[in-house]
Design an enzyme around this catalytic site. Structure first.
Site, PDB file in Angstrom:
ATOM      1  N   ASN B 295      22.814   5.951  11.213  1.00 41.99           N
ATOM      2  CA  ASN B 295      22.928   4.636  11.841  1.00 41.99           C
ATOM      3  C   ASN B 295      23.053   3.524  10.824  1.00 41.99           C
ATOM      4  OD1 ASN B 295      22.575   6.081  14.191  1.00 41.99           O
ATOM      5  ND2 ASN B 295      21.291   4.497  15.131  1.00 41.99           N
ATOM      6  N   ASP B 334      13.212   9.220  14.847  1.00 41.92           N
ATOM      7  CA  ASP B 334      14.258   8.415  15.476  1.00 41.92           C
ATOM      8  C   ASP B 334      15.633   8.708  14.877  1.00 41.92           C
ATOM      9  OD1 ASP B 334      13.208   7.315  13.095  1.00 41.92           O
ATOM     10  OD2 ASP B 334      14.212   5.409  13.496  1.00 41.92           O
ATOM     11  N   GLU B 335      16.639   8.401  15.653  1.00 48.55           N
ATOM     12  CA  GLU B 335      18.028   8.341  15.180  1.00 48.55           C
ATOM     13  C   GLU B 335      18.491   9.587  14.441  1.00 48.55           C
ATOM     14  OE1 GLU B 335      18.821   3.622  14.699  1.00 48.55           O
ATOM     15  OE2 GLU B 335      17.947   4.553  12.928  1.00 48.55           O
ATOM     16  N   LEU B 336      18.167  10.727  14.968  1.00 48.25           N
ATOM     17  CA  LEU B 336      18.650  11.965  14.355  1.00 48.25           C
ATOM     18  C   LEU B 336      20.155  12.084  14.600  1.00 48.25           C
ATOM     19  CD1 LEU B 336      17.339  14.222  12.764  1.00 48.25           C
ATOM     20  CD2 LEU B 336      17.090  15.503  14.886  1.00 48.25           C
TER      21      LEU B 336
END
Lengths: 559, 559
Positions: B295, B334-336
């Site tokens: 991200n 988060d945000e894997l």
């Protein structure tokens, strides 16, 4: 070796050294040779009788060279350069010369000459072989600008001060003569030390006009000798006053570092604080609801139909003008609320008695205050409404500040006035921090969104203007209105964002490569000047994670 | 006299004294009598063997009373109160008592008890006649909260310390047990002194969890005894490391002022910095384009399919957990980015070899790291994706942090997990400052606009939840991600905004009057706590012009 390195850089095998300059000069040739600063390095003035402020500027340059202690922004920081530094030649002097026939004036005198008549050009050469660097200009102000550039080249590591991009040849001159920053010291107060620090940071990026919006409806922090009651009653407190001595210190220091202080006493609106000492001069004084009578609380405007008010205001400007070295003084003139006067019995009676319309009375008032300035040799400055919304008669050389929208410059130019670009949609540093008016749970700031440095940087000073109008644009400024600012966030809300317009108005539309300015090329340089500001005590905000700052362009959107 | 004054206030003839408390207690009765602090004022502990940190808290309370030097926010400031202060009675003591049968534990021990089992309640009485004030609680932690409240009442002028609203009776207790603030120390580094100052400010508004997002892809500033290479190679520099001693100082100090430090080592994403010492553990390590694999730059995630990585990460959490007093440790989650693993030959080979799907491998990895925490007596904490986007098997008592949107709480509650509200659309303090990703001239921050204190303040922790789900909400936190923050703007970007959620989660849906919390009532109190923070050395941002801060509600939209 230089060519080989450049080829490797072009191939992407080595990181290109970021040219650590802001604003980027108009013309620059740079190499990739390392050069250290000799422990005996001296800045030598080659002409007779140098002025005291130039000697002081030389001292300051020495101080920065010795104390910036900035490690280069590469992975590994200073350690990355150790080997190149070891084998580098040492620079032992920078020689300052004035062009033949140039007058030896103080920087201070040059800094407050009429806008458009100052010489800020300079030429800087730093050979790669350690022989003396030379700086030449047509004025001491030009030499000051050149020293500012010179000081931006140097990094420090392990007791060595060095640069990475010799040889250097720079021919530099500003694209626009007015490169400003505006600070509002009336919504919240800023001690002189904060202003001095801000002036220093301005000078590092070659900004040259400090637009001091010193008073407003909320407070009147300016001591005026003939009108001591204004600050005594209108300031937030006795310790929140700029004394005559403070003003002199600020204007004197500013001029010595190339900055002209353009004071603004906003009139006839934005004057409620005058009512603290002269309630009889103020219409709709703190009237409710404020929103009927003003763009923000508290309401209150000068009764400019009253001859006593005209007399007072004219004398006020005359008194203030005498204390200021600048040739520019602003009488303000924004956001005049008509309802305030419609509902003011005294104003209506005076209009009936004089037979003037409100607009005619405003014009007479303005001619009187501007007349006082002109009598003191000053050029009046006004906000755009004075020429776009009101039919005020102004001297032809009046300077008009565009603020409401970037779309308004063309209309101001249509009227033939010189203009300064300070549009809220690009240059308002306060926007986007939420609404400060109370009882507004969902509201955002009126000029949302936040104006990023990128937004400011992409501003085109000449957009929508005809070729004949373009010369009317004398420059621009970023502005900080301080409803939500105080010394606590001054540095972080201003820097490095206000450096964006500094480059737009110094370098102009195209950089030294001939390509238009662009944020992608600019970012690594802006990191560099930001880190340097931090080393010099200005708490500028970071632009990216340090990981990105050490890897130019690695955090670009398509990297 | 009290009634007469109150009547005058009700009639608008006198300004009502602002209750200078933040968060506002659940129940409060206040008068309008002035009371000075006796020069011999003492805080007396009435029980045996008080713990050292309670004695230290008493010292700190004395220090604030003597050194806040805050003048009241009224027109005229302290001078306005002179007459009332002259005739005021003096308070000579505050007596601290524990409820009968209460254990005498240290504040530090009480502060790190399991969330939901701490007693922060207190009762405070300040008579109007100068007789001793009393503070009673069920725990030393409750006494600490009560002293925090007590210290907010006092103003200073002309060598007098005084309050304006005796008699006071307060019964107070928090609506939610988890009231946090999150700081990211990986995008940019914050020296321990900045964290200590932040903890102080947190304690002043009764926040009780410091969620320390200590590592991320950009840097690994945490020294871990068994894995010294992580910080040695992954920190920005050797001076940008939290040593084991720093961590101990921070967690110890935090606990002594009522704050539990919940450390997060974000895994398996956001781990590029582990690759500095263990490149073999990282998939898509700094891969380009980063936007395909992460991200934000740089890309890089733990190869959780690799048994060596599972082993390493599990041992890492086990090692870190042993050093922390808190019962909560976050493994992130988060945000894997799936593409990172799809394109990673090693991961694909390991999946083929094990016969597991990527999701199954993730679940095994998580069970292993969580197992290590549980073995150390800790409760694992994860970001919402671990339960909403991935089919990870978690212990029932796992705590889930909602961050992407306030709309996601219901889905987390549907899964039956306890949750903490940290939604980006209300609580992200970094939003709205422009895009930091390079080469994006027009872009705004991903979570525009700026989240004002008003926005945070209007958050409803229980929105969209069924009655049976509501008890799963254990609290919330505001968060600072630091792509654009450093010590230079830490105070101004956090304070007083992070006080908004402090009141939302302490006071709950309704204030002591029974009316819902509202920004209009809150603003004058928030001014007060902001000015007090400033007096104590926290550079909180101003909310309005001082003119407005001195005139409660005069700058409201319809004033």
């Amino acid at each position: 070796m230089i060519l080989a390195l450049k080829a490797l850089i072009a191939l992407g095998a080595l990181p290109a050294a970021v040219l650590s300059l802001w604003p980027i000069p108009k013309s620059i040739n740079a190499g990739t040779t390392f050069l250290t600063l000799s422990p005996q390095f001296s800045i030598d003035i080659t002409f007779q009788s140098p002025p005291a402020d130039l000697l002081s500027a030389v001292e300051t340059a020495h101080y920065y060279l010795a104390n910036d202690n900035l490690e280069r922004l590469v992975v590994g920081r200073g350690a990355y350069d150790v080997q190149d530094v070891q084998s580098a030649k040492a620079l032992s002097s920078l020689k300052l010369s004035l062009a033949e026939g140039a007058q030896v004036n103080s920087i201070s005198a040059e800094s407050v000459k009429a806008i458009g008549t100052r010489s800020e050009d300079y030429q800087l050469d730093i050979p790669a072989d350690g022989s003396a660097a030379t700086l030449t200009a047509n004025s001491t102000l030009g030499l000051f600008r050149g020293m500012t550039t010179f000081s931006q080249f140097w990094y420090q590591y392990d007791d060595k001060v060095y640069m990475v991009s010799a040889p250097i040849t720079i021919h530099d001159s500003p694209a626009y003569p007015f490169r400003g920053f505006m600070l509002d010291t009336a919504r919240n107060y800023f001690p002189p030390a904060d202003i001095i620090r801000t002036l220093d940071a301005m000078s590092w990026v070659k900004l040259n006009v400090f637009h001091w919006h010193v008073t407003d409806s909320q407070s009147f922090p300016l001591e005026v000798g003939e009108f001591p009651e204004l600050a005594q009653k209108g300031a937030y407190s006795s310790s929140a006053v700029y004394t005559a001595s403070d003003v002199q210190n600020i204007t004197t220091y500013a001029a010595s570092i190339g900055i002209d202080v353009m004071l603004e006493i906003d009139t006839p609106g934005h004057t409620t604080s005058i009512g603290a000492s002269h309630p009889e001069y103020i219409a709709c004084n703190q009237a409710s609801p404020w929103s009927t009578y003003a763009n923000e609380p508290p309401a209150g405007q000068l009764r400019f139909t009253d001859p006593a008010v005209v007399n007072f205001t004219t004398n006020l400007f005359s008194a203030v003008a005498k204390t200021l070295p600048s040739l520019m003084v602003s009488t303000g003139g924004d956001e005049l609320n008509i309802q305030c006067y419609t509902d003011d019995a005294q104003t209506q009676a005076e209009l009936t008695s004089s037979g003037l319309t409100l607009e005619e009375a405003l014009s007479e008032f303005t001619q009187s205050t501007h007349g006082a300035l002109i009598a003191e040799g000053k050029t009046p400055v006004v906000w755009e409404e004075m020429v776009l919304d009101h039919n005020v008669t102004l001297a032809n050389d009046t300077i008009v500040m565009v603020w409401i929208s970037s779309a308004d410059a063309a209309a101001v130019a249509d009227k033939g006035y010189r203009l300064v670009q300070g549009p809220s949609d690009y240059f308002y540093l306060d926007c986007g921090a939420g609404e400060w008016i109370g009882d507004t749970p969902e509201a955002m700031s009126w000029c949302d969104p936040f104006k990023s440095w990128q937004k400011a940087y992409t501003f085109d000073p000449l957009a929508n203007l005809t070729d004949s109008q373009k010369p009317l644009v004398i420059g621009g400024e970023q502005l900080l209105w301080t409803e939500q600012s105080s010394p606590n966030n001054l540095d972080s809300i201003v820097w490095p964002r206000a450096a964006a317009s500094a480059e737009v108005f110094w370098t102009g539309a195209t950089g030294p490569s001939g390509a238009p300015l662009n944020v992608t090329e600019a970012l690594p340089r802006l990191h560099d000047v930001r880190f340097r500001m931090e080393q010099r005590g200005v708490k500028a905000i970071v632009l990216q994670p340090l990981w990105c700052a050490l890897r130019p362009n690695a955090c670009d959107v398509n990297a």
